[in-house]
Design an enzyme around this catalytic site. Sequence first.
Site, mmCIF file in Angstrom:
data_model
loop_
_atom_site.group_PDB
_atom_site.id
_atom_site.type_symbol
_atom_site.label_atom_id
_atom_site.label_comp_id
_atom_site.label_asym_id
_atom_site.label_seq_id
_atom_site.Cartn_x
_atom_site.Cartn_y
_atom_site.Cartn_z
ATOM 1 N N GLY A 163 0.817 -1.202 0.000
ATOM 2 C CA GLY A 163 0.000 0.000 0.000
ATOM 3 C C GLY A 163 0.852 1.253 0.000
ATOM 4 O O GLY A 163 1.976 1.266 -0.520
ATOM 5 N N ILE A 202 2.541 2.774 2.350
ATOM 6 C CA ILE A 202 3.834 2.649 3.022
ATOM 7 C C ILE A 202 4.683 1.581 2.353
ATOM 8 O O ILE A 202 5.853 1.805 2.031
ATOM 9 C CB ILE A 202 3.642 2.346 4.519
ATOM 10 C CG1 ILE A 202 2.891 3.495 5.196
ATOM 11 C CG2 ILE A 202 4.984 2.110 5.198
ATOM 12 C CD1 ILE A 202 2.504 3.222 6.635
ATOM 13 N N SER A 234 0.491 -9.717 -0.747
ATOM 14 C CA SER A 234 -0.619 -9.420 0.146
ATOM 15 C C SER A 234 -1.802 -10.215 -0.366
ATOM 16 O O SER A 234 -1.782 -10.709 -1.513
ATOM 17 C CB SER A 234 -0.941 -7.923 0.197
ATOM 18 O OG SER A 234 -1.522 -7.500 -1.028
ATOM 19 N N THR A 244 6.694 -2.538 11.588
ATOM 20 C CA THR A 244 6.311 -1.184 11.994
ATOM 21 C C THR A 244 4.815 -0.973 11.781
ATOM 22 O O THR A 244 4.340 0.162 11.808
ATOM 23 C CB THR A 244 7.094 -0.117 11.190
ATOM 24 O OG1 THR A 244 6.839 -0.312 9.794
ATOM 25 C CG2 THR A 244 8.584 -0.225 11.450
ATOM 26 N N ARG A 266 1.508 -3.431 12.903
ATOM 27 C CA ARG A 266 0.769 -3.749 14.122
ATOM 28 C C ARG A 266 1.275 -5.080 14.652
ATOM 29 O O ARG A 266 1.428 -6.042 13.879
ATOM 30 C CB ARG A 266 -0.742 -3.813 13.873
ATOM 31 C CG ARG A 266 -1.401 -2.459 13.598
ATOM 32 C CD ARG A 266 -1.301 -1.519 14.788
ATOM 33 N NE ARG A 266 -1.944 -0.226 14.553
ATOM 34 C CZ ARG A 266 -1.333 0.831 14.052
ATOM 35 N NH1 ARG A 266 -0.051 0.755 13.692
ATOM 36 N NH2 ARG A 266 -1.987 1.977 13.908
ATOM 37 N N GLU A 319 1.318 -1.623 25.048
ATOM 38 C CA GLU A 319 2.173 -0.432 25.042
ATOM 39 C C GLU A 319 1.712 0.535 26.126
ATOM 40 O O GLU A 319 0.494 0.726 26.279
ATOM 41 C CB GLU A 319 2.115 0.252 23.663
ATOM 42 C CG GLU A 319 2.638 -0.617 22.546
ATOM 43 C CD GLU A 319 2.598 0.064 21.180
ATOM 44 O OE1 GLU A 319 2.239 1.257 21.124
ATOM 45 O OE2 GLU A 319 2.921 -0.589 20.177
ATOM 46 N N HIS A 325 7.321 2.560 19.472
ATOM 47 C CA HIS A 325 6.233 2.936 18.567
ATOM 48 C C HIS A 325 6.336 4.414 18.165
ATOM 49 O O HIS A 325 5.423 5.207 18.390
ATOM 50 C CB HIS A 325 4.864 2.661 19.208
ATOM 51 C CG HIS A 325 3.768 2.516 18.180
ATOM 52 N ND1 HIS A 325 2.570 1.926 18.447
ATOM 53 C CD2 HIS A 325 3.695 2.904 16.866
ATOM 54 C CE1 HIS A 325 1.799 1.937 17.377
ATOM 55 N NE2 HIS A 325 2.461 2.531 16.394
#
Length: 318
Positions: free
Chosen positions: A154, A156, A175, A235, A237, A266, A285
Amino acid sequence: MQTCLILDDYQNAALGLADWARLSDRLAVSNITDHIADRDALVSRIEQAEILVIMRERTPFPADLLERLPRLKLLVTSGMRNLAIDGAAARARGITVCGTESSPTPPTELTWALILGFARHLPLENRNLRDGGPWQSTVGMDLAGATLGVLGLGKIGSRVAAIGRAFGMRVIAWSPNLDDARAAAAGVERAESKEALLEASDVVTIHLVLGDRTRGLLGEAELRRMRPSAILVNTSRAPIVDQAALVRALEESWIAGAGLDVFETEPLPADSPFRRLPNVLALPHVGYVTRNNYRTFFTQAVEDIEAWLAGAPIRLLS
């Protein structure tokens, strides 16, 4: 006058990166810079606010928390997707939920910081230099000629792939919905399967949206398919990778290491294995944490609030 609270402003940056004064005649705006994990303590701090501005998933808003906030009318989140908010429960309680735009550039850049940091052993070499340790104690990994496997092509993932090509890497991608045309448009090869990508890659980097089809996408079987010399970078999830299986993979050297910016809990618990494993390069994060991205988040949060106050909310989350 209504109250607006900005939650989890860890860097104490929110108030200085947007013109909150535009709201001063209608709202009392303040920020909370610490993370409040205890539910009762959280409710005590925020229950008087009609408007909350939150940063990604730092503080989840499930139905049982929303029920304890009867004054809450508007919830503004950074980004246009936040699975930590129970949208149905918010709508049922008449709470408007709005979002903001987010640039794909900062997480792209951080992905490469993790790849390069691990490939060239930067944390260890820097620590040795500072502490008087060995001079040149590691041999780096060559990226030119290596294979970069991109899971998710996508906004990124396609940018990460372009940088991989600039480094002279062979870039393959997969994907669930990727076809040959989209792969060719991004200048990469489409892997026939997730398994084929894992087996062929020296670096595997994850850029998928978390959902029912991607939760636990990489488990023990998939991690065992990776090369013992390979690096996994996440980076996106944390739940896309089975975390217990990842710990085993790192402890037992199924893979060479991991670069991680996301975790299931987190802030990361003090006893987490990811804090102690020597083959992990971990960050708290910060993939989206840049000045320009924050400026966009908070400026658009102000716009969302102004629009809501005018009775015409914008950037509504579905």
